[in-house]
Design a protein around this motif. Structure first.
Motif: not given
Length: 377
Positions: A18-30, A43-54
């Motif tokens: 659950c803690e890891e899921q909360e950490e990831l929630r900070s990268l995207s609210t949707r 469909q607009w904008g960009n993902f704030r996370g780094d897929p490699r690090r994830m």
């Protein structure tokens, strides 16, 4: 068309806390986040996370798609199961990359298609593609070779130095390239591996060994008893930690002395492979064209053989006295004229056409259409 990006991550070896899921929630609210997945679309904008690090920190597989032609899959495999040394021969700049963390080897595989053609259903590919991880862990390197083929296929589209093509040899060629598994077939499709290039590559690939029957207690008990004590302790510790779902398969291979899927040394240059694939594609296209030419050649004879049926159809259409039916009748007569000329019955056709024109001389709409197509008898 607006920009479209699709991100999907999958946790396979262990669910996220659950803690890891909360950490990831900070990268995207949707994003749709569960203990085993992370999915989001833009469909607009960009993902704030780094897929490699994830992938390094949380996930075992990642898929990325765009409507401008990017296909990317990243896989994480325990270092015990796949070494970087084994992977390095298959790396191609920008298309096949590999690196390690403390516990894992990460593979980043990418294909680009600037035409931007969208592949229907590609968003549903990750579940199948992730099966490649277990195959790599078993020593089956066909997926690596497929990724390399995708890379050199893209490389060939660039304006590179021909000398480099000649100097670069293929990596070790795994057995069974002519009989891919479902995950491997999905990977080849996802990375847009050219079918002709794969067919050429498979010519040097040994046959894959047939799968062996799963052993029973009587076979396994003495093999386990014969293991050194230190190795038994290590295996039990790894089993208790629960971080290696493939440990059972690894143990079976160790007990039965099964080697990884065989490979043979690569001997062909990139230039040889690409030239052979081009020759195969040319031969295939020429064969298809011959079939089309033969079909066209047979069509007039077939039409001429159906001459009486076609004349009856013409009479039926003309008899309706409708403009649209006149057009159909004239089209049939044009094809029949060409067919009769082809088989040497042109004079007979024109004699019957003259009779038809005379019989329907009171239909100016029909006569005008016949004249427009040079059907004058």
């Amino acid at each position: 068309m607006s920009e479209y990006q699709y991100y999907e991550f999958m946790a396979i070896d262990r669910p996220l806390t659950c803690e890891e899921q909360e950490e990831l929630r900070s990268l995207s609210t949707r994003a749709r986040i569960t203990a085993t997945s992370f999915t989001n679309e833009y469909q607009w904008g960009n993902f704030r996370g780094d897929p490699r690090r994830m992938v390094e920190q949380y996930y075992d597989a990642h898929l990325y798609l765009t409507n401008w032609g990017t296909h990317q899959v990243i896989l994480r495999v325990p270092k015990r199961q796949v070494t970087q040394r084994a992977v390095e021969p298959y790396c191609v700049d920008e298309y096949v990359e590999a690196w390690t963390t403390k516990a894992h080897l990460i593979l980043d595989l990418r294909s680009e298609d600037e035409s931007g053609d969208w592949d229907e259903g590609a968003e549903d590919s990750l579940g199948t593609l992730a099966g490649v991880r277990a195959e790599l862990a078993s020593g089956d390197h066909r997926a690596l070779y497929l990724a390399w083929l995708s890379g050199i296929g893209a490389w060939a589209l660039q304006d590179d130095d021909e000398d480099e093509y000649q100097a670069t040899l293929e990596p070790p060629v795994p057995a069974g390239l002519d009989r891919l598994t479902a995950p491997q077939r999905a990977l080849a499709d996802f990375l847009r591996v050219d079918a002709d290039l794969l067919a050429v590559a498979a010519q040097a690939s040994p046959p894959a060994p047939a799968p062996r029957k799963r052993p029973g207690k009587k076979e396994l008990a003495p093999l386990i008893a014969a293991l050194p004590e230190t190795e038994k302790n290590d295996l039990l510790l790894r089993l208790a930690l629960g971080d290696e779902p493939q440990l059972g398969a690894e143990l079976l291979r160790r007990l039965r002395g099964e080697p990884p899927v065989a490979t043979v040394p690569g001997q062909r240059s990139v230039a040889e492979l690409l030239d052979a694939a081009h020759a195969l594609a040319t031969e295939r296209r020429q064969g298809a064209e011959r079939v089309r030419v033969e079909a066209r050649a047979k069509k007039p004879a077939a039409l001429a053989a159906e001459e009486e049926a076609i004349w009856r159809a013409v009479e039926d259409h003309v008899g309706c006295k409708q403009a649209a039916r006149y057009d159909i009748a004239v089209a049939l007569l044009v094809e029949l004229r060409d067919a009769c000329d082809h088989v040497g019955r042109g004079p007979e056709f024109r004699q019957r056409l003259a009779a038809l024109r005379d019989r329907y001389r009171h239909l100016p709409g029909l006569l005008r259409r016949l004249d427009d197509r040079a059907l004058r008898g």
